[in-house]
Structure formats: C-alpha cells, structure tokens
Motif scaffolding. Sequence first.
Motif, mmCIF file in Angstrom:
data_model
loop_
_atom_site.group_PDB
_atom_site.id
_atom_site.type_symbol
_atom_site.label_atom_id
_atom_site.label_comp_id
_atom_site.label_asym_id
_atom_site.label_seq_id
_atom_site.Cartn_x
_atom_site.Cartn_y
_atom_site.Cartn_z
ATOM 1 N N LEU A 1 -4.991 -0.631 6.083
ATOM 2 C CA LEU A 1 -4.377 0.112 7.192
ATOM 3 C C LEU A 1 -3.450 1.201 6.679
ATOM 4 C CD1 LEU A 1 -3.519 -2.658 9.798
ATOM 5 C CD2 LEU A 1 -5.109 -0.767 10.076
ATOM 6 N N MET A 2 -2.672 0.870 5.648
ATOM 7 C CA MET A 2 -1.750 1.863 5.105
ATOM 8 C C MET A 2 -2.500 3.028 4.480
ATOM 9 S SD MET A 2 1.266 2.687 4.811
ATOM 10 C CE MET A 2 1.588 4.331 4.273
ATOM 11 N N ILE A 3 -3.548 2.740 3.748
ATOM 12 C CA ILE A 3 -4.322 3.810 3.115
ATOM 13 C C ILE A 3 -4.977 4.686 4.181
ATOM 14 C CG2 ILE A 3 -6.370 4.263 1.704
ATOM 15 C CD1 ILE A 3 -5.523 1.826 0.018
ATOM 16 N N LEU A 4 -5.515 4.071 5.230
ATOM 17 C CA LEU A 4 -6.136 4.855 6.298
ATOM 18 C C LEU A 4 -5.110 5.679 7.058
ATOM 19 C CD1 LEU A 4 -8.757 2.372 7.752
ATOM 20 C CD2 LEU A 4 -9.176 4.436 6.429
ATOM 21 N N LEU A 5 -3.967 5.088 7.380
ATOM 22 C CA LEU A 5 -2.944 5.818 8.126
ATOM 23 C C LEU A 5 -2.340 6.943 7.294
ATOM 24 C CD1 LEU A 5 -1.102 2.936 9.984
ATOM 25 C CD2 LEU A 5 -2.654 4.634 10.942
ATOM 26 N N ARG A 6 -2.203 6.739 6.006
ATOM 27 C CA ARG A 6 -1.640 7.768 5.141
ATOM 28 C C ARG A 6 -2.584 8.957 5.002
ATOM 29 N NH1 ARG A 6 2.536 7.170 1.145
ATOM 30 N NH2 ARG A 6 2.805 9.226 0.269
ATOM 31 N N THR B 1 -5.218 -7.545 2.292
ATOM 32 C CA THR B 1 -6.200 -6.467 2.226
ATOM 33 C C THR B 1 -6.202 -5.643 3.515
ATOM 34 O OG1 THR B 1 -7.543 -7.872 0.815
ATOM 35 C CG2 THR B 1 -8.620 -5.968 1.757
ATOM 36 N N LEU B 2 -6.070 -6.312 4.651
ATOM 37 C CA LEU B 2 -6.018 -5.614 5.930
ATOM 38 C C LEU B 2 -4.808 -4.686 6.003
ATOM 39 C CD1 LEU B 2 -7.236 -5.379 8.833
ATOM 40 C CD2 LEU B 2 -5.619 -7.151 9.475
ATOM 41 N N GLY B 3 -3.644 -5.176 5.598
ATOM 42 C CA GLY B 3 -2.443 -4.350 5.620
ATOM 43 C C GLY B 3 -2.523 -3.175 4.676
ATOM 44 N N THR B 4 -3.034 -3.404 3.472
ATOM 45 C CA THR B 4 -3.158 -2.310 2.501
ATOM 46 C C THR B 4 -4.175 -1.289 2.970
ATOM 47 O OG1 THR B 4 -2.630 -3.886 0.757
ATOM 48 C CG2 THR B 4 -3.576 -1.809 0.080
ATOM 49 N N GLY C 1 0.819 -1.212 0.000
ATOM 50 C CA GLY C 1 0.000 0.000 0.000
ATOM 51 C C GLY C 1 0.848 1.255 0.000
ATOM 52 N N TRP C 2 1.933 1.254 0.761
ATOM 53 C CA TRP C 2 2.818 2.415 0.793
ATOM 54 C C TRP C 2 3.464 2.637 -0.572
ATOM 55 C CZ3 TRP C 2 8.118 2.795 0.068
ATOM 56 C CH2 TRP C 2 8.667 4.038 0.363
ATOM 57 N N LEU C 3 3.912 1.556 -1.185
ATOM 58 C CA LEU C 3 4.549 1.666 -2.501
ATOM 59 C C LEU C 3 3.563 2.183 -3.541
ATOM 60 C CD1 LEU C 3 7.327 0.977 -3.706
ATOM 61 C CD2 LEU C 3 6.343 -1.176 -4.446
ATOM 62 N N THR C 4 2.336 1.734 -3.470
ATOM 63 C CA THR C 4 1.329 2.193 -4.419
ATOM 64 C C THR C 4 0.980 3.656 -4.186
ATOM 65 O OG1 THR C 4 0.436 -0.037 -4.518
ATOM 66 C CG2 THR C 4 -0.970 1.714 -5.319
ATOM 67 N N LEU C 5 0.843 4.049 -2.926
ATOM 68 C CA LEU C 5 0.475 5.437 -2.647
ATOM 69 C C LEU C 5 1.592 6.420 -2.957
ATOM 70 C CD1 LEU C 5 -1.609 5.108 0.615
ATOM 71 C CD2 LEU C 5 -2.407 5.664 -1.663
ATOM 72 N N THR C 6 2.852 5.998 -2.857
ATOM 73 C CA THR C 6 3.937 6.919 -3.193
ATOM 74 C C THR C 6 4.006 7.178 -4.689
ATOM 75 O OG1 THR C 6 5.489 5.066 -3.199
ATOM 76 C CG2 THR C 6 5.397 6.420 -1.214
ATOM 77 N N ALA C 7 3.418 6.302 -5.488
ATOM 78 C CA ALA C 7 3.390 6.544 -6.935
ATOM 79 C C ALA C 7 2.409 7.649 -7.296
ATOM 80 C CB ALA C 7 3.018 5.267 -7.673
#
Length: 113
Positions: free
Chosen positions: A80-85, A75-78, A32-38
């Motif tokens: 969480l990353m989207i929510l935390l970001r 899905t849970l990890g991704t 999720g972090w890698l996808t959001l940094t794009a």
Amino acid sequence: MEGFFTGASQILNLLGVLLRFVGVVVFGVALGWLTLTAFKRETPWYYQAVVLVVFFGFFAAVFWKSDPGVLGGLTLGTGLMILLRGMRQPGAKVEKPGEVPPPVDVKKTRKVA
C-alpha cells in the motif's frame, strides 16, 4: 452466567486478532515509507544498500518465524505504501477536490520533434 463470559471472551479474542492485524499493516506502511525515503537522489548508495538488505532480511525473518497472517499484513502495508507513494508527484498541485494530478510535470518535459 457461564455462557456470557464465553461469548465475551470470544468477542474480545476476535477484536484482539483484528487489532493485531491492523497494527501489522500500519507497521508495514511505516516500513515501506522508511525504505522508500532512503531512495532519494542525494542519498549515498551504501546507505540505500544497507536499508534494502535490512528490509529484505526483516521480511525473511518474519517469513521464517511468524504466522502467515503477519507476513500477509506486513506485505499488504508495504505494498500500500509503495502504491500510494507512486501515485502522485511530490510537488503536484491539485486545483479541485477529486482531481488527479498529472503523472508527468508538463512544464519540465521537452517536446520531441
């Protein structure tokens, strides 16, 4: 003596399953972090499109080939990353511990009459 080894193997099996699930959740956070940094303003659109196709293709492959628990952990990890970001602004300053930064930077917004 036989009962001891059976109980120990069950405990180790449970620890292995939990460790595998935690590893998949951590991998989901990283994905999720890698996808959001794009998706930054200066990133070209074609790079964003490739990252998004790979992201959803990876989820489709996991859905097709692995267990439901792996898909749930990913899905849970991704998620969480989207929510935390999205919870805080990148440059927001926190004055006191526990204080939540404002969702919108007040100095950069203009007042509408």
